[in-house]
Structures are given as C-alpha cells and as structure tokens.
Design a protein around this motif. Structure first.
Motif, PDB file in Angstrom:
ATOM      1  N   ASP A  81       0.920  -1.166  -0.031  1.00 54.28           N
ATOM      2  CA  ASP A  81       0.043   0.015  -0.206  1.00 54.28           C
ATOM      3  C   ASP A  81       0.835   0.946  -0.075  1.00 54.28           C
ATOM      4  OD1 ASP A  81      -1.684   1.974   0.363  1.00 54.28           O
ATOM      5  OD2 ASP A  81      -2.474   1.290   2.363  1.00 54.28           O
ATOM      6  N   ASN A  82       1.950   1.342   0.861  1.00 51.90           N
ATOM      7  CA  ASN A  82       2.862   2.617   1.054  1.00 51.90           C
ATOM      8  C   ASN A  82       3.574   2.698  -0.204  1.00 51.90           C
ATOM      9  OD1 ASN A  82       2.002   3.174   3.496  1.00 51.90           O
ATOM     10  ND2 ASN A  82       3.436   1.986   4.686  1.00 51.90           N
ATOM     11  N   MET A  83       4.079   1.511  -0.868  1.00 51.58           N
ATOM     12  CA  MET A  83       4.783   1.751  -2.207  1.00 51.58           C
ATOM     13  C   MET A  83       3.809   2.293  -3.196  1.00 51.58           C
ATOM     14  SD  MET A  83       6.759  -1.360  -4.068  1.00 51.58           S
ATOM     15  CE  MET A  83       5.391  -1.997  -4.803  1.00 51.58           C
ATOM     16  N   LEU A  84       2.706   1.894  -3.333  1.00 49.84           N
ATOM     17  CA  LEU A  84       1.930   2.289  -4.486  1.00 49.84           C
ATOM     18  C   LEU A  84       1.359   3.717  -4.046  1.00 49.84           C
ATOM     19  CD1 LEU A  84      -0.659  -0.769  -5.129  1.00 49.84           C
ATOM     20  CD2 LEU A  84       1.197   0.123  -6.445  1.00 49.84           C
ATOM     21  N   ALA A  85       1.576   4.248  -2.714  1.00 51.05           N
ATOM     22  CA  ALA A  85       1.004   5.623  -2.709  1.00 51.05           C
ATOM     23  C   ALA A  85       2.211   6.606  -3.081  1.00 51.05           C
ATOM     24  CB  ALA A  85       0.972   5.618  -1.051  1.00 51.05           C
ATOM     25  N   GLU A  86       3.293   6.045  -3.463  1.00 51.47           N
ATOM     26  CA  GLU A  86       4.298   6.987  -4.053  1.00 51.47           C
ATOM     27  C   GLU A  86       3.904   7.497  -5.640  1.00 51.47           C
ATOM     28  OE1 GLU A  86       7.283   7.676  -2.678  1.00 51.47           O
ATOM     29  OE2 GLU A  86       7.534   6.276  -1.088  1.00 51.47           O
ATOM     30  N   LEU A  87       2.948   6.877  -5.929  1.00 50.20           N
ATOM     31  CA  LEU A  87       2.500   7.049  -7.326  1.00 50.20           C
ATOM     32  C   LEU A  87       1.549   8.197  -7.144  1.00 50.20           C
ATOM     33  CD1 LEU A  87       1.771   3.362  -8.828  1.00 50.20           C
ATOM     34  CD2 LEU A  87       3.870   4.946  -8.987  1.00 50.20           C
ATOM     35  N   LYS A  88       1.098   8.647  -6.056  1.00 45.16           N
ATOM     36  CA  LYS A  88       0.179   9.716  -6.048  1.00 45.16           C
ATOM     37  C   LYS A  88      -0.945   9.644  -7.039  1.00 45.16           C
ATOM     38  CE  LYS A  88       3.313  12.712  -3.611  1.00 45.16           C
ATOM     39  NZ  LYS A  88       4.175  11.854  -3.277  1.00 45.16           N
ATOM     40  N   ASP A  89      -1.760   8.461  -7.126  1.00 39.09           N
ATOM     41  CA  ASP A  89      -2.555   8.225  -8.172  1.00 39.09           C
ATOM     42  C   ASP A  89      -4.132   7.785  -7.627  1.00 39.09           C
ATOM     43  OD1 ASP A  89      -4.133   7.709 -10.424  1.00 39.09           O
ATOM     44  OD2 ASP A  89      -2.492   7.216 -11.602  1.00 39.09           O
ATOM     45  N   GLY A  90      -4.918   8.373  -7.409  1.00 43.86           N
ATOM     46  CA  GLY A  90      -6.266   7.927  -7.216  1.00 43.86           C
ATOM     47  C   GLY A  90      -6.923   6.679  -8.031  1.00 43.86           C
ATOM     48  N   TYR A 107      -7.549  14.749  -3.010  1.00 42.12           N
ATOM     49  CA  TYR A 107      -8.738  15.834  -2.465  1.00 42.12           C
ATOM     50  C   TYR A 107      -8.674  15.951  -1.003  1.00 42.12           C
ATOM     51  CZ  TYR A 107     -11.648  11.988  -0.933  1.00 42.12           C
ATOM     52  OH  TYR A 107     -12.136  11.013  -0.256  1.00 42.12           O
ATOM     53  N   LEU A 108      -7.822  15.205  -0.168  1.00 40.03           N
ATOM     54  CA  LEU A 108      -8.031  15.290   1.150  1.00 40.03           C
ATOM     55  C   LEU A 108      -7.158  16.446   1.563  1.00 40.03           C
ATOM     56  CD1 LEU A 108      -8.277  11.699   2.487  1.00 40.03           C
ATOM     57  CD2 LEU A 108     -10.174  13.376   2.351  1.00 40.03           C
ATOM     58  N   ASP A 109      -6.002  16.868   0.697  1.00 37.40           N
ATOM     59  CA  ASP A 109      -5.057  17.830   1.045  1.00 37.40           C
ATOM     60  C   ASP A 109      -5.534  19.141   0.508  1.00 37.40           C
ATOM     61  OD1 ASP A 109      -3.623  15.951   2.530  1.00 37.40           O
ATOM     62  OD2 ASP A 109      -1.947  15.918   0.895  1.00 37.40           O
ATOM     63  N   ARG A 242     -11.796  20.034  -5.909  1.00 40.35           N
ATOM     64  CA  ARG A 242     -10.906  18.936  -5.987  1.00 40.35           C
ATOM     65  C   ARG A 242     -11.192  17.474  -6.044  1.00 40.35           C
ATOM     66  NH1 ARG A 242      -5.724  19.337  -7.758  1.00 40.35           N
ATOM     67  NH2 ARG A 242      -5.255  17.378  -6.608  1.00 40.35           N
ATOM     68  N   HIS A 243     -12.651  17.071  -5.622  1.00 40.60           N
ATOM     69  CA  HIS A 243     -13.107  15.858  -5.639  1.00 40.60           C
ATOM     70  C   HIS A 243     -13.924  15.647  -6.976  1.00 40.60           C
ATOM     71  CE1 HIS A 243     -14.949  12.419  -2.658  1.00 40.60           C
ATOM     72  NE2 HIS A 243     -14.084  12.075  -3.817  1.00 40.60           N
ATOM     73  N   SER A 244     -13.848  16.370  -7.972  1.00 42.82           N
ATOM     74  CA  SER A 244     -14.204  15.997  -9.251  1.00 42.82           C
ATOM     75  C   SER A 244     -13.018  15.349 -10.055  1.00 42.82           C
ATOM     76  CB  SER A 244     -14.609  17.498 -10.095  1.00 42.82           C
ATOM     77  OG  SER A 244     -15.707  18.065  -9.455  1.00 42.82           O
ATOM     78  N   TYR A 245     -13.198  14.022 -10.085  1.00 42.99           N
ATOM     79  CA  TYR A 245     -12.226  13.130 -10.469  1.00 42.99           C
ATOM     80  C   TYR A 245     -12.497  12.166 -11.676  1.00 42.99           C
ATOM     81  CZ  TYR A 245      -8.094  10.357  -9.530  1.00 42.99           C
ATOM     82  OH  TYR A 245      -6.643   9.560  -9.688  1.00 42.99           O
ATOM     83  N   THR A 268     -10.028  20.835 -10.583  1.00 42.27           N
ATOM     84  CA  THR A 268     -10.755  19.309 -10.547  1.00 42.27           C
ATOM     85  C   THR A 268      -9.371  18.513 -10.061  1.00 42.27           C
ATOM     86  OG1 THR A 268      -9.974  18.727 -12.837  1.00 42.27           O
ATOM     87  CG2 THR A 268     -11.997  19.582 -12.464  1.00 42.27           C
ATOM     88  N   GLY A 269      -9.774  17.369  -9.549  1.00 41.73           N
ATOM     89  CA  GLY A 269      -8.651  16.468  -8.870  1.00 41.73           C
ATOM     90  C   GLY A 269      -7.739  15.658  -9.758  1.00 41.73           C
ATOM     91  N   GLY A 270      -8.432  15.505 -11.216  1.00 38.93           N
ATOM     92  CA  GLY A 270      -7.290  14.827 -12.332  1.00 38.93           C
ATOM     93  C   GLY A 270      -7.870  13.464 -12.227  1.00 38.93           C
ATOM     94  N   GLY A 271      -7.040  12.602 -12.604  1.00 39.98           N
ATOM     95  CA  GLY A 271      -7.419  11.083 -13.079  1.00 39.98           C
ATOM     96  C   GLY A 271      -7.538  11.043 -14.284  1.00 39.98           C
ATOM     97  N   SER A 272      -6.498  11.173 -15.041  1.00 37.41           N
ATOM     98  CA  SER A 272      -6.856  11.057 -16.411  1.00 37.41           C
ATOM     99  C   SER A 272      -6.381   9.815 -16.986  1.00 37.41           C
ATOM    100  CB  SER A 272      -5.963  12.317 -17.146  1.00 37.41           C
ATOM    101  OG  SER A 272      -4.506  12.076 -17.388  1.00 37.41           O
TER     102      SER A 272
END
Length: 336
Positions: A81-90, A107-109, A242-245, A268-272
């Motif tokens: 989980d922590n390793m994947l969080a390095e990608l910063k991708d929802g 979005y939480l930040d 920001r929660h528009s994703y 927006t939050g992104g997520g393309s």
C-alpha cells in the motif's frame, strides 16, 4: 476517431500487453514474490512514471528491505500500500479479501469547497426532480440547477431530454459536478454532447506499446459529436472542486471547449489515466492507470484542470447556509 473505436483498440492493446505481465517471469506466492510481481507490473505498465518523474527503481530499493519471509498478510499489504502511494494516483488500488489500498490525498489535502447539507436544504429543498442520476430544479431567479453526484449513476437520453425540456425557459444553467468522483465515461460523453452544436476535438489518447516507461503510441484524437436530440443553447456554469475526478475530469475537459460554458470553483482532482486491472500470485487484485488521456493541446490533465473563475467556499457564507460557488455562478449568469 470515435470514442467507442479507440476504447476497443485500447482494450485489445492492453490485453496483449498485460495478459502475460506475471507469466513472463514466474513469481511465487511468497511475500518477496508478491512484492516483485507488483513492482514489475507497475514498472512495465503504469503510464505516468516518466511524466511524474518517479524513480521506480529507487522505490524498489526503498521497500524491498521491508519484505521478510513469513511476514503476515496484513504487514505485506501495508508495505505494498505504501509503495503504491508513491505514485500519488487515485486510480491505483490494491485489493485483498480484507482491505483496499487507496490514495485519497489528491483531494483530502485541499479545501473541500462543497457542503451537501447546504445543497439539500438551501438549493434543492424538498421539491427537486430526479431523472436518472440527475437532481434538478429551477431556482427562484429562473436559473436551472442540476447536481450530478456520480458518473456511476446512469443517465439516459430520455432523462436528458426531460431535464433540458423542463429547464428550457431558464435564463441559464448551473451544472454542478463537485464531489463527483467519476464512474462511467459513457455518461460523460452522453451529457457533454448536449452542450455543443459542432463536432469538437476534446483531447488525445495514447496506448502502451512496450515495457519502457515512455513506450506509447502516437496520440490519437478524441472528438465529441453533438447529440441529435435536445441541446442546450444558453450559458452554462460548470461547478468543480478537487473531488471532481476521473470521468468527471474527462467531462470537465470536454465541456471547457464549448463557448457557452464557464468552469467555476476549484481545480479538478485529475485522474486522466484510464485504469486497468491485474493480479498478484496470491490473488490480490491491483488496479492502475494504464493509458494517458491528454487535452486538445496534447497536455496532460492527470493533475487536474484549472477553472475559468476560481472561487472558494466562504466560511461566513456556509454558516448562513449559502454556497459561495453557486452564488458566484448565479452572478456570472446575469452578466452579458
């Protein structure tokens, strides 16, 4: 190229590339084997490693020492989980029978810029209408208001005909997709097609063509065709936060190219990156961004889309039961 066609081609390419991502090199069902399998899947198939300037080799070296023989599943899950969080991708998730790894700091930040209680009490009230996933009402200043909570909630052409017909006498329209975390791209296209009278280039898609971080096909254009049914001709204020994703980001990207649309609120939050799924040797599922979607200028929209008019919720307004962003949109509709 029509969106349905490039989606099908995208699926075929990914099936060819991803179908053997674990079988190419056998990993056993041990903590180390699952760690290496996950790292390799992301290394070869995740689409934003170069764009985000992520040192994936360095991340391998950072997390490998944390993997020990015989470590419990919960401990292994936490490390992965922590390793994947390095990608910063929802769009990146790891699934076990007991948990789902997710990255929500996109979005939480950031400021929330949305209060559902105010929407329900002040703007929708008790007499709003519902058509598919759309909640809509005519506000007292003859402005149409539509709230769409999730692109996972179905919206048919019949729903859109009814909504636009009902609101047709309004002076303008507020279309609110704040806190819409995405869902089905089909609904994004279906709704957006009601706001243009011309075929419009809205972006490009690229497909993974190899295992290298920059191995992509040439950008293929994405066009949006106007609906051959009822289309809105007046001004539109499209509300975002920001929660528009994900599919919502896709919707905002298309809508901003229409001359009668103004994007109001927060970025927006992104997520393309279109997501795809694979599996680890122990059966855990992994979802990740596999194909980048660019805007009409061939720029990435992974990190979000800026509004035309930046507005944040005001605390004093919230205390009074007023939505600052909606009120700004109403003000803009009165101009010009």
């Amino acid at each position: 190229m029509e969106r349905g066609k490039w989606k099908m081609e995208f699926l075929f390419v990914l099936l060819a590339l991803l179908g053997g991502c674990i079988r190419e090199e056998e990993f056993d069902d041990s903590p180390r084997g699952n760690f290496e399998a996950l790292w390799k899947i992301i290394d070869e198939q995740y689409c934003f490693l170069d764009y985000k300037q992520i040192d994936w080799d360095g991340i391998h070296d950072k997390y490998k020492p944390l993997i020990t023989a015989g470590m419990p599943d919960d401990g292994l899950f936490e490390v992965l989980d922590n390793m994947l969080a390095e990608l910063k991708d929802g769009h990146v998730n790891l699934y076990s029978a007991s948990n789902m790894a997710r990255y929500w700091d996109w979005y939480l930040d950031y400021p929330r810029n949305f209060n559902e209680g105010i929407i329900e009490r002040t703007y929708l009230g008790k007499s709003y209408r519902i058509a598919g996933g759309l909640k809509y009402k005519i506000l007292e200043d003859n402005v149409g208001y539509v709230y769409y909570e999730s692109f996972s909630d179905g919206v048919g052409d019949g729903n859109l005909d009814e909504v636009l017909s009902y609101l047709s006498a309004c002076n303008g329209l507020i279309f609110d997709v704040r806190n819409n975390g995405g869902g089905n791209l089909t609904f994004s296209t279906r709704i957006a097609s009601r706001f243009t009278n011309e075929k419009v280039l809205t972006g490009y898609i690229m497909h993974k063509t190899g295992k290298g971080h920059s191995d992509f096909s040439a950008p293929e254009p994405i066009y949006l065709e106007p609906s051959n049914s009822i289309r809105w001709q007046k001004k539109v204020m499209l509300l975002t936060n920001r929660h528009s994703y994900s599919a919502t980001n896709d919707f905002v990207n298309a809508m901003r190219y229409f001359p009668n649309v103004t994007v109001v609120g927060d970025k927006t939050g992104g997520g393309s990156g279109l997501p795809f799924s694979s599996e680890l040797p122990n059966g855990w599922g992994v979802r990740f961004s596999a194909s980048p979607h660019l805007d009409a200028q061939k720029e990435h929209i992974e990190f979000g889309i800026e509004p035309d008019v930046k507005v944040d919720m005001d605390k004093e307004d919230e205390d009074k039961g007023v939505d600052t962003i909606i009120e700004k949109a109403r003000e803009l509709l009165k101009v010009g």
